[in-house]
Design a protein around this motif. Structure first.
Motif, short mmCIF file in Angstrom:
data_model
loop_
_atom_site.label_atom_id
_atom_site.label_comp_id
_atom_site.label_asym_id
_atom_site.label_seq_id
_atom_site.Cartn_x
_atom_site.Cartn_y
_atom_site.Cartn_z
N ASN A 1 0.83 -1.22 0.00
CA ASN A 1 0.00 0.00 0.00
C ASN A 1 0.86 1.26 0.00
OD1 ASN A 1 -2.25 -1.63 0.10
ND2 ASN A 1 -2.65 -1.29 2.28
N GLU A 2 1.92 1.24 0.79
CA GLU A 2 2.80 2.41 0.86
C GLU A 2 3.44 2.71 -0.49
OE1 GLU A 2 3.91 1.61 5.57
OE2 GLU A 2 5.39 1.21 3.99
N TYR A 3 3.79 1.66 -1.23
CA TYR A 3 4.37 1.89 -2.55
C TYR A 3 3.31 2.41 -3.52
CZ TYR A 3 6.60 1.35 -7.02
OH TYR A 3 7.09 1.62 -8.27
N LEU A 4 2.13 1.82 -3.51
CA LEU A 4 1.07 2.25 -4.41
C LEU A 4 0.68 3.70 -4.16
CD1 LEU A 4 -1.17 -0.95 -4.29
CD2 LEU A 4 0.26 -0.22 -6.20
N GLU A 5 0.80 4.15 -2.92
CA GLU A 5 0.44 5.52 -2.56
C GLU A 5 1.61 6.49 -2.74
OE1 GLU A 5 -0.97 4.97 1.40
OE2 GLU A 5 -2.69 3.78 0.74
N GLY A 6 2.76 5.98 -3.17
CA GLY A 6 3.90 6.84 -3.47
C GLY A 6 4.74 7.23 -2.28
N PHE A 7 4.59 6.53 -1.16
CA PHE A 7 5.32 6.89 0.05
C PHE A 7 6.73 6.29 0.11
CE2 PHE A 7 0.89 6.97 2.15
CZ PHE A 7 0.69 8.28 1.74
N ILE A 8 6.93 5.16 -0.53
CA ILE A 8 8.22 4.49 -0.46
C ILE A 8 8.75 4.21 -1.87
CG2 ILE A 8 7.71 3.42 1.78
CD1 ILE A 8 7.26 0.77 0.29
N LYS B 1 -0.57 1.43 -9.65
CA LYS B 1 -0.11 2.64 -8.96
C LYS B 1 -0.55 3.89 -9.70
CE LYS B 1 4.11 4.85 -7.24
NZ LYS B 1 5.60 4.83 -7.25
N ALA B 2 -0.43 3.88 -11.02
CA ALA B 2 -0.76 5.05 -11.83
C ALA B 2 -2.26 5.35 -11.84
CB ALA B 2 -0.26 4.85 -13.26
N ASN B 3 -3.06 4.33 -11.58
CA ASN B 3 -4.50 4.50 -11.71
C ASN B 3 -5.27 4.33 -10.39
OD1 ASN B 3 -5.18 4.68 -14.82
ND2 ASN B 3 -3.52 3.19 -14.59
N GLY B 4 -4.54 4.28 -9.28
CA GLY B 4 -5.19 4.16 -7.98
C GLY B 4 -5.97 2.87 -7.80
#
Length: 243
Positions: A53-60, A87-90
């Motif tokens: 989730n953290e990667y998909l949300e751009g945090f890591i 990731k690009a499309n939420g």
């Protein structure tokens, strides 16, 4: 998929063309059902959901996803395109598989040993007890393992059931909270062939889920395949050329 909720894609892990097909199907699914598509993967374990989730949300960073998320060695070639599309499309991605350390517990001592885990550990697994499937699925597993003597007891088959149950349970949890979504579950073909394994486990946890399955195979006789050995395996068959 208009009349289905979950699409199982049973891949051959080393079939590079099959991975292109599954990516294309996932992309088309996300385009047809924007904001209502989810991806579920055998390739990530349930206790890595927060990392994913953290990667998909751009945090890591991606390197942290690969290390802390325990991504498969073939991640960049085979699964990265789907994750980057999500990731690009939420698009939600479900880390669906059992943590390997718990699979080892079962392989060493059987499903009963899971009862020794604490509540925090059990939160990563389906509710106990986990059924050991009997009948045709067991017979298929015996055949692929080379018989009773090669299998060396029931523990390895119980490990297979743990994988199946965890994937089925992971999809069921998401399905129950997102009833209008189309969920694409990606796993090794044996887990979903003939709607056994993880498919059967999903039906136990979410009996109302409407399911389709795809089985993908690389065939060295691509131009003239023996369809009789493939057609019982799934609603749809994908064949790729090995030559």
């Amino acid at each position: 998929m208009n009349k289905a909720d979950v699409l199982f894609f049973g891949e051959e892990h080393n079939d590079s063309i099959g991975h292109v097909v599954e990516y294309t199907l996932f992309k088309k699914l996300s385009e047809k059902y924007p904001g209502k598509t989810a991806l579920s993967m055998e390739m990530f374990e349930t206790d890595c959901q927060s990392v994913l989730n953290e990667y998909l949300e751009g945090f890591i960073r991606e390197k942290d996803l690969i290390t802390s998320g325990r991504a498969w060695p073939t991640y960049k070639n085979n699964y990265r395109p789907m994750i980057e599309l999500a990731k690009a499309n939420g698009i939600p991605v479900i880390a669906a598989n059992s943590p390997v350390r718990y699979t080892h517990i079962v392989t060493d001592g059987g499903l009963k040993n899971l009862q020794q885990l604490d509540k925090a550990a059990l939160a990563n697994l389906p509710p106990l007890p986990i059924d050991t499937a009997t009948g045709y699925y067991y017979e298929k597993f015996l055949k692929i393992m080379g018989g009773h003597s090669a299998m060396g007891g029931m523990q390895i088959y119980q490990s297979q059931n743990l994988w199946d149950a965890t994937m089925g349970w992971s999809v069921a949890k998401f399905f129950k909270g997102h009833r209008r979504y189309k969920i694409m579950q990606v796993n090794g073909g044996f887990h979903s062939e003939e709607k056994l394994g993880a498919v059967a486990q999903l039906k136990k946890y979410a009996s109302k889920a409407r399911i389709l399955n795809i089985a993908a195979y690389a065939d060295d006789n691509f131009n003239n395949p023996d369809w009789s050995k493939y057609t019982p395996m799934a609603d749809y068959i994908v064949l790729t050329d090995t030559k």
